[in-house]
Scaffold this motif. Sequence first.
Motif, PDB file in Angstrom:
ATOM      1  N   ARG A  16     104.374  11.778  17.434  1.00 30.26           N
ATOM      2  CA  ARG A  16     103.681  10.622  17.727  1.00 30.26           C
ATOM      3  C   ARG A  16     104.002   9.380  17.053  1.00 30.26           C
ATOM      4  N   THR A  17     103.829   8.301  17.510  1.00 31.73           N
ATOM      5  CA  THR A  17     104.256   6.931  16.953  1.00 31.73           C
ATOM      6  C   THR A  17     103.131   6.090  16.827  1.00 31.73           C
ATOM      7  N   ALA A  18     102.767   5.585  15.491  1.00 31.88           N
ATOM      8  CA  ALA A  18     101.730   4.742  15.352  1.00 31.88           C
ATOM      9  C   ALA A  18     102.164   3.234  14.986  1.00 31.88           C
ATOM     10  N   VAL A  19     101.659   2.160  15.341  1.00 33.37           N
ATOM     11  CA  VAL A  19     102.127   0.835  14.814  1.00 33.37           C
ATOM     12  C   VAL A  19     100.473   0.644  14.222  1.00 33.37           C
ATOM     13  N   VAL A  20     100.664   0.142  12.827  1.00 36.74           N
ATOM     14  CA  VAL A  20      99.448  -0.180  11.918  1.00 36.74           C
ATOM     15  C   VAL A  20      99.792  -1.716  11.441  1.00 36.74           C
ATOM     16  N   THR A  21      99.024  -2.542  11.679  1.00 33.66           N
ATOM     17  CA  THR A  21      99.203  -3.786  11.176  1.00 33.66           C
ATOM     18  C   THR A  21      98.406  -4.025   9.742  1.00 33.66           C
ATOM     19  N   GLY A  22      99.093  -4.639   8.929  1.00 35.35           N
ATOM     20  CA  GLY A  22      98.514  -4.836   7.450  1.00 35.35           C
ATOM     21  C   GLY A  22      98.570  -3.406   6.513  1.00 35.35           C
ATOM     22  N   ALA A  23      99.653  -2.782   6.939  1.00 37.98           N
ATOM     23  CA  ALA A  23      99.743  -1.293   6.528  1.00 37.98           C
ATOM     24  C   ALA A  23     100.218  -1.127   4.877  1.00 37.98           C
ATOM     25  N   SER A  24     100.460  -2.258   4.373  1.00 35.79           N
ATOM     26  CA  SER A  24     101.047  -2.317   2.993  1.00 35.79           C
ATOM     27  C   SER A  24      99.725  -2.358   1.702  1.00 35.79           C
ATOM     28  N   SER A  25      98.635  -2.437   2.131  1.00 42.11           N
ATOM     29  CA  SER A  25      97.547  -2.679   1.213  1.00 42.11           C
ATOM     30  C   SER A  25      96.338  -2.148   1.812  1.00 42.11           C
ATOM     31  N   GLY A  26      95.098  -1.918   0.963  1.00 44.03           N
ATOM     32  CA  GLY A  26      94.043  -1.888   1.450  1.00 44.03           C
ATOM     33  C   GLY A  26      93.788  -0.766   2.513  1.00 44.03           C
ATOM     34  N   LEU A  27      92.947  -1.041   3.598  1.00 48.61           N
ATOM     35  CA  LEU A  27      92.660   0.068   4.587  1.00 48.61           C
ATOM     36  C   LEU A  27      93.742   0.469   5.241  1.00 48.61           C
ATOM     37  N   VAL A  42     105.124   6.322  11.509  1.00 48.46           N
ATOM     38  CA  VAL A  42     104.240   5.005  11.325  1.00 48.46           C
ATOM     39  C   VAL A  42     105.268   3.658  11.418  1.00 48.46           C
ATOM     40  N   ILE A  43     104.903   2.873  12.064  1.00 48.35           N
ATOM     41  CA  ILE A  43     105.741   1.609  12.008  1.00 48.35           C
ATOM     42  C   ILE A  43     104.598   0.663  11.257  1.00 48.35           C
ATOM     43  N   ALA A  44     105.078   0.108  10.087  1.00 47.77           N
ATOM     44  CA  ALA A  44     104.259  -0.650   9.365  1.00 47.77           C
ATOM     45  C   ALA A  44     104.485  -1.986   9.711  1.00 47.77           C
ATOM     46  N   ALA A  45     103.539  -2.547  10.336  1.00 54.87           N
ATOM     47  CA  ALA A  45     103.842  -4.036  10.900  1.00 54.87           C
ATOM     48  C   ALA A  45     103.307  -5.147   9.685  1.00 54.87           C
ATOM     49  N   VAL A  46     103.936  -5.606   8.819  1.00 57.90           N
ATOM     50  CA  VAL A  46     103.435  -6.199   7.655  1.00 57.90           C
ATOM     51  C   VAL A  46     104.363  -7.635   7.314  1.00 57.90           C
ATOM     52  N   ALA A  53     108.203  -1.014   2.179  1.00 59.27           N
ATOM     53  CA  ALA A  53     109.061   0.132   1.999  1.00 59.27           C
ATOM     54  C   ALA A  53     108.767   0.763   0.579  1.00 59.27           C
ATOM     55  N   ARG A  54     108.224   0.065  -0.445  1.00 60.43           N
ATOM     56  CA  ARG A  54     107.829   0.495  -1.652  1.00 60.43           C
ATOM     57  C   ARG A  54     106.736   1.592  -1.539  1.00 60.43           C
ATOM     58  N   VAL A  55     105.503   1.058  -0.854  1.00 58.10           N
ATOM     59  CA  VAL A  55     104.186   1.808  -1.094  1.00 58.10           C
ATOM     60  C   VAL A  55     104.189   3.014   0.185  1.00 58.10           C
ATOM     61  N   LEU A  56     105.262   2.759   1.090  1.00 55.52           N
ATOM     62  CA  LEU A  56     105.021   3.694   2.287  1.00 55.52           C
ATOM     63  C   LEU A  56     106.494   4.272   2.543  1.00 55.52           C
ATOM     64  N   PRO A  57     106.956   4.966   1.516  1.00 55.50           N
ATOM     65  CA  PRO A  57     108.367   5.778   1.698  1.00 55.50           C
ATOM     66  C   PRO A  57     108.212   6.579   3.001  1.00 55.50           C
ATOM     67  N   GLY A  58     108.984   6.520   3.821  1.00 54.17           N
ATOM     68  CA  GLY A  58     109.479   7.224   4.940  1.00 54.17           C
ATOM     69  C   GLY A  58     108.851   6.484   6.322  1.00 54.17           C
ATOM     70  N   GLU A  60     108.658   3.049   8.863  1.00 54.86           N
ATOM     71  CA  GLU A  60     109.593   2.050   9.374  1.00 54.86           C
ATOM     72  C   GLU A  60     108.807   0.707   9.115  1.00 54.86           C
ATOM     73  N   ALA A  61     109.098  -0.039   8.144  1.00 54.28           N
ATOM     74  CA  ALA A  61     108.523  -1.561   7.646  1.00 54.28           C
ATOM     75  C   ALA A  61     109.328  -2.540   8.584  1.00 54.28           C
TER      76      ALA A  61
END
Length: 299
Positions: A16-27, A42-46, A53-58, A60-61
């Motif tokens: 599965r592929t998930a796009v998460v906005t604001g994925a680098s902090s908080g919720l 996970v595609i971290a949309a930030v 990249a530092r807090v979510l290794p693995g 896609e930032a």
Amino acid sequence: MAVSWTFADIPDLTGRTAVVTGASSGLGLVVARQLTAHGATVIAAVRDVGKAARVLPGSEARQLDLADLDSVDAFATGLHEEGRTVDLLVNNAGIGGHQGRRLSPQGIEMQFATNFLGHFALTGRLLDLVRDDGRVVHVGSGLYRLFRVAPPFDDPAAERSYSPSRAYVASKLANLLFGLELDRRLRRAGRPVRSLVAHPGLAKTELNDDIGHPALRATMAVLQALIGRPAERAAVPLLFAATDPGARGGVFIGPGNRKWDDRVHLDPVVAPADDPALAGRLWDRARAWTAVEYPPDLR
């Protein structure tokens, strides 16, 4: 209705592929980490790609500034050009108004532009990439029940009046109206994609770190002590909405009122968020503000 649910109940998300906005902090960071831990890509949309990249290794930032509609367009265009598909879109990112009235590059009040309008545009631009069994999760706030506000239909730049707290609640009410209206339109069109609305309650995150007014800062500290939840617990309703097979639209998914009630509550939506006419008016205005067109069967 309330259900007992923990991160252990998240199903296997391999493939599965998930796009998460604001994925680098908080919720968003908690959501992204849990989705990754259960097998999702996970595609971290930030805004800050290096931090993600530092807090979510693995993961896609990718750079995304929701306040800037040009940035939303560039992000969505990149996924389209790569032929990506999306199983889950978590519209999580949000800001407060503690720095005073500011405007987006397109001249919209910053909280409304970031918390709602950017997500409306992003969802519209990505919806054709969402697979049939996919879902879109919108993050609102239970404050809409306490503060009677309305979306800024006639004053999107907040030129006539501005209150940081009212602007925040209005942006979160808009998310709720949008998520419910998208759910209605998807079901009317016979589409299986789900649109769900959730909220974290009062979460202890970075959102309130920059409160400058001493009295407001003191009030928030008291509220956090009484009913605040750390991000790991506050994110539970969001992840339930995002992953539980039984999660459904048309209700407001969130925590209980008591601080130590960790069940996920499926609450009825109340006025003004339960007004389809108000939601339809917001939809039409958002289309005009963003110039984003949804598929014909959803218009």
